[in-house]
Design an enzyme around this catalytic site. Structure first.
Site, PDB file in Angstrom:
ATOM      1  N   ASN A  34     -17.031 -19.015  17.518  1.00  0.00           N
ATOM      2  CA  ASN A  34     -16.903 -19.911  18.675  1.00  0.00           C
ATOM      3  C   ASN A  34     -16.433 -19.107  19.878  1.00  0.00           C
ATOM      4  OD1 ASN A  34     -13.909 -19.860  18.670  1.00  0.00           O
ATOM      5  ND2 ASN A  34     -14.198 -20.815  16.682  1.00  0.00           N
ATOM      6  N   ASP A  35     -16.225 -19.785  20.982  1.00  0.00           N
ATOM      7  CA  ASP A  35     -15.961 -19.118  22.257  1.00  0.00           C
ATOM      8  C   ASP A  35     -14.510 -18.700  22.478  1.00  0.00           C
ATOM      9  OD1 ASP A  35     -18.393 -18.865  23.437  1.00  0.00           O
ATOM     10  OD2 ASP A  35     -18.368 -20.871  24.336  1.00  0.00           O
TER      11      ASP A  35
END
Ligand code: CTP
Ligand code: CA
Length: 226
Positions: A34-35
């Protein structure tokens, strides 16, 4: 001049912070992540260190360098993070779960690189263990702080997580707001306890945000001891 000790509200405390995103491997060269940049967790670790705590930072994948003066434990998957945290939980006074943990992982992990074949590929995923919830259920003396990254109805979702995961505090942020996103150097947070909003902070640097979170935690932990 400030008294020595006045700046060290977490002196003698063992603080465990998780930061960054987890990696769930599909095969030796591919993974789901994820970011998360790890910036919020790193700011918390630096700030806890400056407050006198002995800090352990359990970090997943990040795009940043961790702060000096903290013990580093590097992990990849949600399962590895769970194990690293559980191993240290009994000796910990304060846990802050700022990591962005994968909710699902591939059911099968291929030993060899997956070859291209048909026009479509369906990935089967299974739920990971909720680390924060597990810690909440096993809680004895530990002070537990969770995060809630939301894109709407922040108060409701954050309070729901606080209760479900047995946290002492939860830090909510609306990641759809400018300046509060995953990779930003700033954040806009609300701190909740089981009665509701404790603090609603304006846009500020992640370091300043971290200081405010730790100030609330230190004060409440001291109160519990006295
Ligand atoms: N968390 C965790 N283990 C997981 C998933 C989340 O410890 N497997 C923790 C995060 O580190 C964070 C808190 O739980 O402190 C909330 O994470 P979040 O993703 O906002 O909530 P979820 O419960 O996963 O719910 P959803 O993603 O559906 O909003
Ligand atoms: Ca999640």
């Amino acid at each position: 001049m400030m008294r020595e000790g006045a700046h060290k509200p977490l002196a003698g405390k063992k603080v465990l912070i998780t930061a960054g995103g987890t990696i769930e491997r599909l095969d030796p060269v591919r993974y789901l992540t994820n970011d998360s940049s790890g910036k919020m967790g790193f700011a918390l670790a630096a700030s806890a260190r400056d407050s006198g705590a002995e800090v352990t930072l359990v970090m997943g994948r990040t795009s940043e360098l961790p702060p000096d003066g903290v013990a580093l434990v590097r992990v990849e998957s949600a399962q590895e993070m769970l194990e690293a945290v559980l191993e240290r939980y009994a000796q910990t006074d304060l846990v802050i779960k700022s990591a962005a943990v994968a909710d699902y992982r591939p059911v099968f992990r291929a030993d060899k690189k997956i070859k291209k074949s048909g026009e479509r590929l369906v990935l089967e995923l299974e739920k990971t263990t909720d680390i924060l919830q597990t810690l909440g259920e096993l809680k004895t003396k530990q002070y537990l702080i969770g995060f809630a990254a939301e894109t709407g109805d922040l108060d409701r979702y954050a309070m729901d997580k606080l209760q479900r995961k047995h946290c002492d505090l939860i830090v909510g942020n609306d990641v759809s707001q400018a300046g509060a996103g995953f990779n930003s150097d700033t954040n806009i947070i609300r701190i909740y306890d089981k009665a509701g909003i404790v603090e609603s902070l304006p846009l500020m640097s992640k370091l300043e945000t971290a200081r405010r979170i730790l100030a609330v935690a230190a004060e409440r932990m001291a109160h519990l001891e006295s």
